[in-house]
Design an enzyme around this catalytic site. Structure first.
Site, PDB file in Angstrom:
ATOM      1  N   ARG A   1       0.877  -1.358   0.380  1.00 30.52           N
ATOM      2  CA  ARG A   1       0.099   0.200  -0.423  1.00 30.52           C
ATOM      3  C   ARG A   1       0.736   1.081   0.416  1.00 30.52           C
ATOM      4  NH1 ARG A   1      -2.185   0.961   4.415  1.00 30.52           N
ATOM      5  NH2 ARG A   1      -2.048  -1.058   5.841  1.00 30.52           N
TER       6      ARG A   1
ATOM      7  N   CYS B   1       0.490  -8.623  11.519  1.00 31.32           N
ATOM      8  CA  CYS B   1       0.680  -8.982  13.223  1.00 31.32           C
ATOM      9  C   CYS B   1       0.531  -9.894  13.718  1.00 31.32           C
ATOM     10  CB  CYS B   1       0.539  -7.432  13.498  1.00 31.32           C
ATOM     11  SG  CYS B   1       2.127  -6.027  12.949  1.00 31.32           S
TER      12      CYS B   1
ATOM     13  N   ALA C   1       4.294 -10.923  -0.217  1.00 33.74           N
ATOM     14  CA  ALA C   1       3.950 -11.952  -1.844  1.00 33.74           C
ATOM     15  C   ALA C   1       2.225 -12.142  -0.700  1.00 33.74           C
ATOM     16  CB  ALA C   1       4.518 -12.669  -1.736  1.00 33.74           C
TER      17      ALA C   1
ATOM     18  N   LYS D   1      -3.033 -10.909  13.122  1.00 28.02           N
ATOM     19  CA  LYS D   1      -4.073 -11.294  12.814  1.00 28.02           C
ATOM     20  C   LYS D   1      -4.838 -12.364  12.099  1.00 28.02           C
ATOM     21  CE  LYS D   1      -5.779  -7.223  10.865  1.00 28.02           C
ATOM     22  NZ  LYS D   1      -6.592  -7.400   9.687  1.00 28.02           N
TER      23      LYS D   1
END
Ligand code: OXD
Ligand code: MN
Length: 622
Positions: free
Chosen positions: A88, A273, A386, A275
């Protein structure tokens, strides 16, 4: 259709596409499509419906256009993004700010007219000689109080193919849209070289808050190009602000407690992290891994997964740790791999637990071990960011309520970041406001490869939603605080830390220990575990964890481990509080007073404990 719009579309659409647009009977949509056609000047326009035939068409187009290449296993494809388009791009993601409006000092904004001129300038004629695709999706389950309708226009079959895996199709749902109550996304990959966007300097992702429209150009990376992902989250945060609900960067999962009880949790962790790996803990069930909407329904906090698939980081996914995802990635079925290494039609990624070939094709083109880039840096075999793109329906552990139009009731909310030295592995806040402020709004994390830029730098990231906030920070915190007012009982709030390190720099907890923390949180929601009151929250008892380690992981858990992991590091906690206070006092202009009051009260509790017991306090001394 308005004759003005019909005249623009004439000759570009086949009969089926035209009939589909007409049948929606929405002048605002017709105007958006006509404007996109006039601006981008595609050769043809294809309007997709919800059916399998359209999905097949788009899969085929992704291959024929060269944006995806088939791999050895049936249904598997690979897509590469440009060398400078691997995450991003926050720098060039900006809000178009109407005159006389302010989003506060913390959001990346540009004057609306100047931004429109710039991004529309890059989009002008960008689709010449190409097909423009118009596709409809629904965020959240269809026919639900949570549903939000969207239209995506793009010249990238890869983008639409990915969105088909990641979202519920929404053509039929769109028939219920009133007026302009929908989100619009216009994307072009721009000029291409070897199938990747060739002008990274002209990459722009501009969000027009005045028109619920996002423009994205000269990029293909999913987080920049797929409107429905984080770009829609930004628009949803604004909509939620107006209507009194919440749009969060959170997973949703079912945790299986005693007596077949299922308790739903949502969790916010910055990208990369833990999630997805939390939502995928063995023995539990997944509703979603990335974005959740919350509404108060009948006095209950209820939540849905906005999405229907996973755009997951593939690094470190291995058979031993992630058997469910591993199975999908290593068997025939629909998977889009991106920015991995390909050799002889097989995908390879970092940390997969298999020997990686010394050559192949990756995000830098033809690759061999030791290859260096123009800056002299060695190019890894696969990018650290990736990804794999799959439908959630493919997972063996998908929760039966995944598609429930009413969502699931939320028992607990979890916040966690990449924090080497401050928080204990798990603790519970004193109440909703204490959790929102000292856990969610105080979240810090070391940066990762999910965004472009330096990795490993400690960064403030409230509710892990900072990158996507579209309203001033104080307002957003206030909305979170106020949400509990509409509830009979607010969810419990927890903070976890999977990245705590000891004096020798080694991680103090194991990859799989989160399976224990989550069971403890589940028991707490039902008042079935005691806890110790510390200055920053409730901490588990050793005996409870010992029992859970045995039951969940069939492993011993020693008192020494407990003491080391749950010792309160007061200097580090105080330093963190100062950092957070400074941000809310100096950088945020609309901090609600309760935020500072709560941080000050926490500091006083920590200072009192330090005066009584020293800098490092064992949980056994609390
Ligand atoms: C994601 C991200 O892709 O947060 O989910 O970067
Ligand atoms: Mn995310």
């Amino acid at each position: 259709m308005d004759p003005k719009h019909a005249a623009v579309l004439k000759g570009k659409l086949d009969a089926e596409s035209l009939a589909r647009l007409e049948a929606l009977g929405n002048a605002s949509l017709h105007a958006f499509v006509a404007d996109a056609v006039e601006l981008c000047r595609p050769e043809t326009v294809k309007v997709l419906g919800d059916g399998e035939a359209d999905l097949k068409y788009i899969r085929r187009r992704a291959i024929d256009s060269g944006e995806e290449t088939a791999l050895a296993l049936e249904g598997h494809t690979v897509h590469f993004d440009g060398y400078k388009d691997q995450g991003r791009d926050k720098e060039v993601t900006r809000y178009l700010l109407p005159k006389n409006e302010s989003l506060g000092p913390n959001l990346n904004c540009i004057d609306r007219q100047a931004g429109l001129d710039e991004v529309r300038g890059f989009l002008a004629g960008a689709m010449q000689g190409r097909e423009m695709v118009v596709a409809f999706f629904c965020l959240g389950p269809c026919d639900s109080p949570f549903s939000l309708s969207c239209v995506q226009i793009t010249d990238s079959a890869y983008v639409v193919h990915s969105e088909h895996l990641l979202y519920r199709t929404g053509y039929e749902q769109f028939k219920r849209v009133k007026g302009n109550e929908f989100f619009r996304f216009l994307h072009s990959a721009g000029a291409l070289k070897d199938h990747v966007s060739a002008e990274p300097d002209k990459k722009r992702i501009y969000i027009d808050i005045a028109e619920d429209t996002v423009y994205s150009v000269n990029t293909q990376y999913g987080g920049n190009s797929m409107g429905l992902k984080k770009l829609a989250l930004r628009l949803a945060i604004r909509k939620a602000d107006r209507a009194g609900w919440l749009a969060e960067h959170m997973f949703v999962m079912g945790v299986h407690g005693p007596r077949k009880r299922v308790t739903y949790f949502t969790g916010a962790f910055p990208s990369a992290c833990g999630k997805t790996s939390t939502a995928m803990i063995a023995g539990e069930t997944i509703v979603g891994d990335d974005i959740a909407y919350f509404r108060a329904i009948g006095g209950e906090a209820r939540s849905v997964n906005v999405e229907a698939g996973i755009f997951g980081i593939i690094q470190d996914v291995k058979g031993s740790d992630d058997p469910v995802i591993w199975r999908v990635l290593t068997h025939a079925g629909e998977v889009i791999f991106s920015n991995i290494l390909v050799k002889d039609g097989r995908p390879y990624w970092l940390g997969m637990g298999v020997e990686i070939p010394k050559e192949g094709v990756n995000f830098s083109g033809k690759w061999h071990i030791g290859k260096i880039d123009t800056q002299g840096n060695e190019i890894p075999s696969a990018h650290r960011n990736a990804r794999y793109t799959i439908s959630l329906r493919k997972l063996a552990n998908v929760d039966p309520k995944f598609d429930d139009p009413q969502g699931v009731p939320v028992g607990g909310v979890i916040y966690g970041g990449r924090d080497s030295d401050t928080w204990v592995p798990v603790q519970q806040s004193f109440d909703w406001a204490h959790g929102v402020i000292t856990m969610g709004a105080s979240l810090e994390s070391e940066t990762t490869a999910a965004t472009l830029g330096q990795e490993g730098v400690r960064a403030f990231n409230l509710m892990s939603n900072l990158d996507f906030l579209a309203i001033p920070l104080g307002k957003y915190i206030n909305n979170n605080l106020k949400f509990a007012e509409g509830l009979k009982q607010a969810p419990l709030v927890f903070a976890v830390n999977y990245f705590q390190r000891g004096k020798d720099g080694k991680y103090l907890t194991g990859m799989r220990d989160k399976a224990v923390w989550i069971k403890w949180m589940e028991l707490r929601v039902h008042g079935e575990a005691e806890a110790i009151q510390g200055p920053a929250g409730w901490i588990p008892l050793y005996d409870d964890l010992k029992k859970l380690f045995k039951k969940v992981l069939a492993r011993p858990y020693t008192r020494e481990q407990y003491v080391e992991q749950f010792t309160l590091r007061i200097p580090e906690n105080l330093a963190k509080l100062s950092r957070i206070r400074r941000i809310y006092e100096q950088d945020v202009s609309d901090t609600p007073p309760v935020v500072l009051e709560t941080l000050v009260a926490q500091r006083e509790r920590l200072q009192m404990l330090r005066a009584a017991k020293g800098d490092y306090v064992s949980p056994l001394d609390l």
